[in-house]
Write an enzyme that holds these catalytic residues in place. Structure first.
Site, PDB file in Angstrom:
ATOM      1  N   LYS A 115      -5.541 -20.958  29.910  1.00 27.57           N
ATOM      2  CA  LYS A 115      -5.701 -20.055  28.764  1.00 27.57           C
ATOM      3  C   LYS A 115      -5.885 -20.822  27.467  1.00 27.57           C
ATOM      4  O   LYS A 115      -6.624 -20.382  26.589  1.00 27.57           O
ATOM      5  CB  LYS A 115      -4.501 -19.113  28.651  1.00 27.57           C
ATOM      6  CG  LYS A 115      -4.531 -17.982  29.660  1.00 27.57           C
ATOM      7  CD  LYS A 115      -3.582 -16.872  29.279  1.00 27.57           C
ATOM      8  CE  LYS A 115      -3.609 -15.749  30.299  1.00 27.57           C
ATOM      9  NZ  LYS A 115      -2.511 -14.804  30.128  1.00 27.57           N
ATOM     10  N   LYS A 207     -10.870 -15.745  40.009  1.00 31.31           N
ATOM     11  CA  LYS A 207      -9.997 -14.571  40.073  1.00 31.31           C
ATOM     12  C   LYS A 207     -10.606 -13.392  39.306  1.00 31.31           C
ATOM     13  O   LYS A 207     -11.187 -13.592  38.246  1.00 31.31           O
ATOM     14  CB  LYS A 207      -8.663 -14.982  39.437  1.00 31.31           C
ATOM     15  CG  LYS A 207      -7.523 -14.041  39.601  1.00 31.31           C
ATOM     16  CD  LYS A 207      -6.293 -14.571  38.906  1.00 31.31           C
ATOM     17  CE  LYS A 207      -6.396 -14.516  37.407  1.00 31.31           C
ATOM     18  NZ  LYS A 207      -5.161 -14.642  36.668  1.00 31.31           N
ATOM     19  N   LYS A 210      -9.128  -9.556  33.554  1.00 32.71           N
ATOM     20  CA  LYS A 210      -9.437  -8.699  32.407  1.00 32.71           C
ATOM     21  C   LYS A 210     -10.296  -9.429  31.395  1.00 32.71           C
ATOM     22  O   LYS A 210     -10.996  -8.810  30.615  1.00 32.71           O
ATOM     23  CB  LYS A 210      -8.133  -8.313  31.674  1.00 32.71           C
ATOM     24  CG  LYS A 210      -7.198  -7.423  32.447  1.00 32.71           C
ATOM     25  CD  LYS A 210      -5.863  -7.268  31.707  1.00 32.71           C
ATOM     26  CE  LYS A 210      -4.835  -6.590  32.584  1.00 32.71           C
ATOM     27  NZ  LYS A 210      -3.489  -6.546  32.026  1.00 32.71           N
TER      28      LYS A 210
HETATM   29  P1  TYM Z   1      -0.901  -9.467  34.326  1.00 29.96           P
HETATM   30  O1  TYM Z   1      -0.783  -8.384  33.315  1.00 29.96           O
HETATM   31  O2  TYM Z   1      -1.943 -10.523  34.120  1.00 29.96           O
HETATM   32  O3  TYM Z   1      -1.179  -8.841  35.751  1.00 29.96           O
HETATM   33  C1  TYM Z   1      -0.355  -7.822  36.273  1.00 29.96           C
HETATM   34  C2  TYM Z   1      -0.171  -8.009  37.754  1.00 29.96           C
HETATM   35  O4  TYM Z   1      -1.437  -8.024  38.413  1.00 29.96           O
HETATM   36  C3  TYM Z   1      -1.541  -9.178  39.234  1.00 29.96           C
HETATM   37  N1  TYM Z   1      -2.945  -9.621  39.237  1.00 29.96           N
HETATM   38  C4  TYM Z   1      -3.652  -9.815  40.345  1.00 29.96           C
HETATM   39  N2  TYM Z   1      -3.336  -9.678  41.652  1.00 29.96           N
HETATM   40  C5  TYM Z   1      -4.311  -9.943  42.555  1.00 29.96           C
HETATM   41  N3  TYM Z   1      -5.563 -10.343  42.206  1.00 29.96           N
HETATM   42  C6  TYM Z   1      -5.931 -10.490  40.911  1.00 29.96           C
HETATM   43  N4  TYM Z   1      -7.164 -10.846  40.581  1.00 29.96           N
HETATM   44  C7  TYM Z   1      -4.942 -10.227  39.915  1.00 29.96           C
HETATM   45  N5  TYM Z   1      -4.958 -10.267  38.553  1.00 29.96           N
HETATM   46  C8  TYM Z   1      -3.719  -9.902  38.162  1.00 29.96           C
HETATM   47  C9  TYM Z   1      -0.646 -10.215  38.571  1.00 29.96           C
HETATM   48  O5  TYM Z   1      -0.253 -11.212  39.476  1.00 29.96           O
HETATM   49  C10 TYM Z   1       0.502  -9.357  38.103  1.00 29.96           C
HETATM   50  O6  TYM Z   1       1.433  -9.163  39.152  1.00 29.96           O
HETATM   51  N6  TYM Z   1       2.843 -12.564  33.484  1.00 29.96           N
HETATM   52  C11 TYM Z   1       2.518 -11.306  34.067  1.00 29.96           C
HETATM   53  C12 TYM Z   1       3.291 -10.142  33.483  1.00 29.96           C
HETATM   54  C13 TYM Z   1       4.768 -10.324  33.449  1.00 29.96           C
HETATM   55  C14 TYM Z   1       5.637 -10.263  34.571  1.00 29.96           C
HETATM   56  C15 TYM Z   1       6.956 -10.461  34.046  1.00 29.96           C
HETATM   57  C16 TYM Z   1       5.444 -10.083  35.939  1.00 29.96           C
HETATM   58  C17 TYM Z   1       5.522 -10.530  32.361  1.00 29.96           C
HETATM   59  N7  TYM Z   1       6.851 -10.611  32.707  1.00 29.96           N
HETATM   60  C18 TYM Z   1       8.062 -10.476  34.872  1.00 29.96           C
HETATM   61  C19 TYM Z   1       6.574 -10.093  36.766  1.00 29.96           C
HETATM   62  C20 TYM Z   1       7.867 -10.289  36.237  1.00 29.96           C
HETATM   63  C21 TYM Z   1       1.044 -11.045  33.832  1.00 29.96           C
HETATM   64  O7  TYM Z   1       0.448 -11.567  32.943  1.00 29.96           O
HETATM   65  O8  TYM Z   1       0.524 -10.138  34.616  1.00 29.96           O
END
Ligand code: TYM
Length: 344
Positions: A115, A207, A210
């Protein structure tokens, strides 16, 4: 206070469109887990501001993600659905954990490197510190299980390291305060199924994300049937027919991805899909995939729009969830204060 309680926590950032990766990698599992666990599902708006956000859009995105949780079938009465910034204990615990985590640990995080890109000096401190706040999100509830996509695995390992180091650093104080051997459980990542890493429809080695500039790289939960059909039909493939067995997907990332998506959306195995489509060309398979995707996603999209239109309802859910989350968070934060040595 007991640590034997099994508790699920997970979060989704309030940035932009939710896509099929978020849905299959995370939200589908959130829905499943509510049957057997006490669950907290959080819209992580504090994480969102690690990169610049427009305030109006941020508010809208927070509501949008909450609406998606509900539209996908998360029951806000049975579970706690809330947004992170309404529970100040997340940031409060993050500060304590900042003093436990090591800079070297954070410098190794691949997501930060990706990032921040080449201009690391110019990244926000928040972007580097992102995984510590994530650890705080989980540990403030002393959660035991965390459903996420594969891309969050390294962050989860870090959360476990931080929990372990806190437990060690304060072990005497923890037992003096009668919290048993360890105060924080080591949270277990739940990463399983055929779609833990959904890839871009334009490039099977990247991957689905967004932040990809091409909207054709992803299927958004807000897409209508025509958009889904167009994106699937345009999805990159290779010239070979589909193989009849999973082994034949090796070295064919686009084919592997589409078969994984089909399997996850239809609740079937990849092997089962290949036994049906093996030997045929992609156009047949893509038509069937469009049907499966539209059948699964169209009702969710419609419900999401309906829920999203009632802003007061969404805000009430989030406020109520935040109050319930806070009562757990406050109790645990007080325990942390006693352990660390803060007067209260
Ligand atoms: P975020 O908002 O990027 O994504 C949310 C969830 O979607 C999953 N994900 C995917 N799974 C499969 N294939 C993909 N291409 C894909 N893109 C996203 C992510 O793995 C996630 O589970 N850091 C986290 C948010 C967060 C969090 C936490 C998660 C903040 N605090 C505590 C668990 C526990 C994030 O940016 O997810």
């Amino acid at each position: 206070m007991t640590t034997s309680l099994q508790r699920v926590f997970s979060g989704v950032q309030s940035t932009g469109n939710l896509h099929l990766g978020n849905y299959l990698g995370a939200i589908v599992k959130f829905v499943e887990l509510q049957k057997s666990f006490e669950c907290l599902y959080c819209v992580v708006d504090l994480h969102a501001i690690t990169v610049p956000q427009n305030p109006t859009e941020l508010r809208n995105n927070t509501r949008e993600i909450a609406a998606a949780f509900l539209a996908c079938g998360i029951d806000p009465k049975k579970n706690i659905v809330f947004n992170q910034s309404q529970v100040p204990e997340h940031a409060e615990l993050a500060w304590v954990l900042n003093c436990v985590a090591r800079i070297g640990w954070l410098n190794r995080m691949t997501q930060f490197k990706d990032k921040a890109g080449k201009d690391r000096e110019n990244a926000s401190v928040g972007l580097l510190d992102y995984p510590v706040l994530m650890a705080a999100d989980i540990l403030i509830y002393r959660a035991t299980h965390v459903p996420v996509g594969d891309d969050q695995k390294q962050h989860l390992e870090l959360a476990r390291d931080i929990a372990q180091k806190f437990n060690n650093d304060f072990s005497e104080s923890i037992s003096r305060n009668s919290f048993g051997e360890a105060f924080f459980p080591l949270p277990e990542p739940l990463i399983s199924g055929p779609a833990t890493r959904v890839m871009s429809l334009r490039d099977g080695t990247k991957k689905m994300s967004k932040s990809d500039i091409s909207d054709y790289s992803r299927i958004n939960l807000a897409d209508d049937a025509d958009q889904i059909a167009q994106k699937v039909r345009k999805a990159k493939t290779d010239p070979e027919p589909l193989p009849s067995e999973e082994k034949g997907l090796e070295g064919r990332p686009e084919a592997d991805n589409l078969v994984g998506i089909f399997a996850a959306l239809s609740g079937r195995t990849k092997a089962d899909i290949l036994s049906e489509f093996g030997g045929t060309n992609f156009s047949n398979f893509k038509n069937a995939l469009v049907d499966v995707a539209v059948a699964k996603l169209a009702p969710i999209t419609a419900r999401m729009r309906e829920i999203r239109a009632d802003e007061t309802y969404v805000d009430t859910i989030l406020r109520d969830g935040s109050e319930r989350a806070r009562s757990i968070a406050r109790e645990n934060m007080n325990a942390v204060k006693d352990i660390v040595g803060f007067l209260r």
